[in-house]
Design an enzyme around this catalytic site. Structure first.
Site, PDB file in Angstrom:
ATOM      1  N   GLU A  53       0.833  -1.222   0.000  1.00 19.33           N
ATOM      2  CA  GLU A  53       0.000   0.000   0.000  1.00 19.33           C
ATOM      3  C   GLU A  53       0.860   1.262   0.000  1.00 19.33           C
ATOM      4  O   GLU A  53       2.060   1.208   0.261  1.00 19.33           O
ATOM      5  CB  GLU A  53      -0.933  -0.005   1.211  1.00 19.33           C
ATOM      6  CG  GLU A  53      -0.197   0.000   2.527  1.00 19.33           C
ATOM      7  CD  GLU A  53      -0.816   0.921   3.559  1.00 19.33           C
ATOM      8  OE1 GLU A  53      -1.353   1.975   3.189  1.00 19.33           O
ATOM      9  OE2 GLU A  53      -0.733   0.586   4.757  1.00 19.33           O
TER      10      GLU A  53
ATOM     11  N   LYS B 198      -3.571  -1.638  15.755  1.00 20.38           N
ATOM     12  CA  LYS B 198      -3.112  -0.743  16.820  1.00 20.38           C
ATOM     13  C   LYS B 198      -4.193  -0.564  17.846  1.00 20.38           C
ATOM     14  O   LYS B 198      -5.366  -0.569  17.516  1.00 20.38           O
ATOM     15  CB  LYS B 198      -2.926   0.638  16.237  1.00 20.38           C
ATOM     16  CG  LYS B 198      -1.697   0.826  15.534  1.00 20.38           C
ATOM     17  CD  LYS B 198      -1.436   2.327  15.483  1.00 20.38           C
ATOM     18  CE  LYS B 198      -0.184   2.523  14.730  1.00 20.38           C
ATOM     19  NZ  LYS B 198      -0.366   2.013  13.386  1.00 20.38           N
TER      20      LYS B 198
HETATM   21  N1  PSU Z   1      -2.367   2.008  10.431  1.00 24.76           N
HETATM   22  C1  PSU Z   1      -1.030   2.239  10.528  1.00 24.76           C
HETATM   23  N2  PSU Z   1      -0.392   2.945   9.564  1.00 24.76           N
HETATM   24  C2  PSU Z   1      -1.052   3.414   8.478  1.00 24.76           C
HETATM   25  C3  PSU Z   1      -2.458   3.147   8.360  1.00 24.76           C
HETATM   26  C4  PSU Z   1      -3.064   2.438   9.354  1.00 24.76           C
HETATM   27  O1  PSU Z   1      -0.432   1.819  11.477  1.00 24.76           O
HETATM   28  O2  PSU Z   1      -0.439   4.067   7.627  1.00 24.76           O
HETATM   29  C5  PSU Z   1      -3.188   3.598   7.137  1.00 24.76           C
HETATM   30  C6  PSU Z   1      -3.451   2.400   6.213  1.00 24.76           C
HETATM   31  O3  PSU Z   1      -3.273   2.808   4.874  1.00 24.76           O
HETATM   32  C7  PSU Z   1      -4.908   2.088   6.476  1.00 24.76           C
HETATM   33  C8  PSU Z   1      -5.469   3.460   6.742  1.00 24.76           C
HETATM   34  O4  PSU Z   1      -5.553   1.475   5.398  1.00 24.76           O
HETATM   35  O5  PSU Z   1      -4.465   4.110   7.502  1.00 24.76           O
HETATM   36  C9  PSU Z   1      -6.782   3.415   7.468  1.00 24.76           C
HETATM   37  O6  PSU Z   1      -7.361   4.682   7.489  1.00 24.76           O
HETATM   38  P1  PSU Z   1      -8.841   4.851   8.055  1.00 24.76           P
HETATM   39  O7  PSU Z   1      -8.741   4.494   9.500  1.00 24.76           O
HETATM   40  O8  PSU Z   1      -9.161   6.302   7.821  1.00 24.76           O
HETATM   41  O9  PSU Z   1      -9.697   3.911   7.290  1.00 24.76           O
END
Ligand code: PSU
Ligand code: MN
Length: 307
Positions: A31, A165
């Site tokens: 990603e 997390k």
């Molecule tokens: N968790 C991490 N690092 C990240 C992300 C999540 O530890 O960079 C990023 C990933 O790309 C994940 C996104 O898909 O955040 C999720 O965002 P949201 O919670 O807005 O869906």
């Protein structure tokens, strides 16, 4: 999957990825939100490059996904990776943003959700990330549930992560995964890992100690026509794990700060990540890099057994 004409109109494959897909060689998708919005420069670029190298060393072709100038890119050049790591002009692109960013010739970093979507369009079976999005703490009032989970539920793509997390509610995230029929396989762990730490206190149903066993269940699921993804939970290496109390406090602090500042929607996750990074004096970044690299390694080893 798209037909040839649609592929040509919307997608750009790196030569290496195109060749691998044509010849049925294993490809690992990576990603790009973690590059553009998840880590600071230059560590973001260094990590993106090291993950690609690790994927190659483990016998697969890396395909970092992103939208650049309105084209869906599958496999980035070093220059394109640098662009994703440094440009301020990149939209964090979840499913709802995808068509708009493409139609208007913009740049977008793909979250896990849109990286799964892109992998699925390209015919790639496995994606590596750090941590997936999930059900946020307090979701019963905010409704903040990452699109990552729904995208995982609908595409035949395996995602390798280091768990979730504890900015998220890990228990509710596991319940949500269960509801949508997404298996969670623990690689050499009995518990869902909590990203910065090896354990979360939440038991997983299945522990598997080798990559071949994991691949066997994924292949069986696909052969039975049970559509949808699989989540592989791969704990952070022990020597890189953080102290649970230290990281717990940093996360609590970050969540309170986000509430105070009225942060919501797509800003929430990047805000929490950078706040945790500040609170731990960069220690969380070192851990983050190590666990992503470890996921790239295990992801590539699994991908070789998928058919
Ligand atoms: N968790 C991490 N690092 C990240 C992300 C999540 O530890 O960079 C990023 C990933 O790309 C994940 C996104 O898909 O955040 C999720 O965002 P949201 O919670 O807005 O869906
Ligand atoms: Mn959200």
């Amino acid at each position: 999957m798209l037909n040839q004409e649609q592929m040509k109109k919307y997608m750009v494959f790196s030569e290496e990825v195109r060749d691998a897909l044509e010849h049925n060689k294993p490809v690992v998708a990576l990603e790009s939100t973690i590059i553009s919005h998840g880590m600071p420069y230059p560590e973001n670029l260094e990590t993106a490059l090291s993950c690609e190298r690790i994927v190659r060393e483990n016998g697969c072709v890396p395909a970092t996904t992103a939208i650049i100038g309105g084209k869906i890119h599958v496999g980035l050049t070093e220059e394109e990776l640098k662009f994703m790591a440094t440009s301020k002009d990149i939209i964090k692109c979840s499913r709802r943003d995808y068509a708009y960013v493409i139609a208007n010739g913009l740049n977008g970093a793909t979250t896990v959700a849109t990286s799964i979507l892109t992998a699925s369009l390209a015919g790639i079976k496995l994606l590596v990330t750090g941590g997936i999005g999930g059900v946020h703490r307090g979701a019963e009032t905010t409704f903040d549930i990452s699109r990552d989970l729904q995208e995982l539920a609908t595409h035949n793509v395996t995602v390798v992560c280091a768990g979730a997390k504890s900015i998220l509610d890990i228990g509710l995230t596991l319940e949500y995964l269960e509801t949508f029929g997404i298996p969670v396989y623990g690689y050499q762990t009995d518990e869902m890992p909590a990203f910065y730490t090896q354990n979360s206190g939440f038991k997983l149903d299945y522990r598997m100690d080798d990559v071949e066993t994991i691949a066997k269940s994924i292949n069986t699921k696909r052969e039975l026509g049970l559509d949808g993804g699989v989540l592989v939970a791969n704990p952070i290496p022990e020597d890189a794990a953080m102290d649970a109390a230290v990281i717990g406090e940093a996360i609590d602090l970050a969540i309170r700060e986000a509430e105070r500042e009225g942060i919501h929607g797509k800003e929430t996750t990047p805000f929490l990540l950078s706040s945790v990074l500040n609170a731990t004096g960069g220690q969380s970044l070192t851990s983050n890099i190590s666990l992503v690299e470890n996921n790239a390694k295990i992801g590539a080893q699994i991908a070789k057994y998928l058919y």
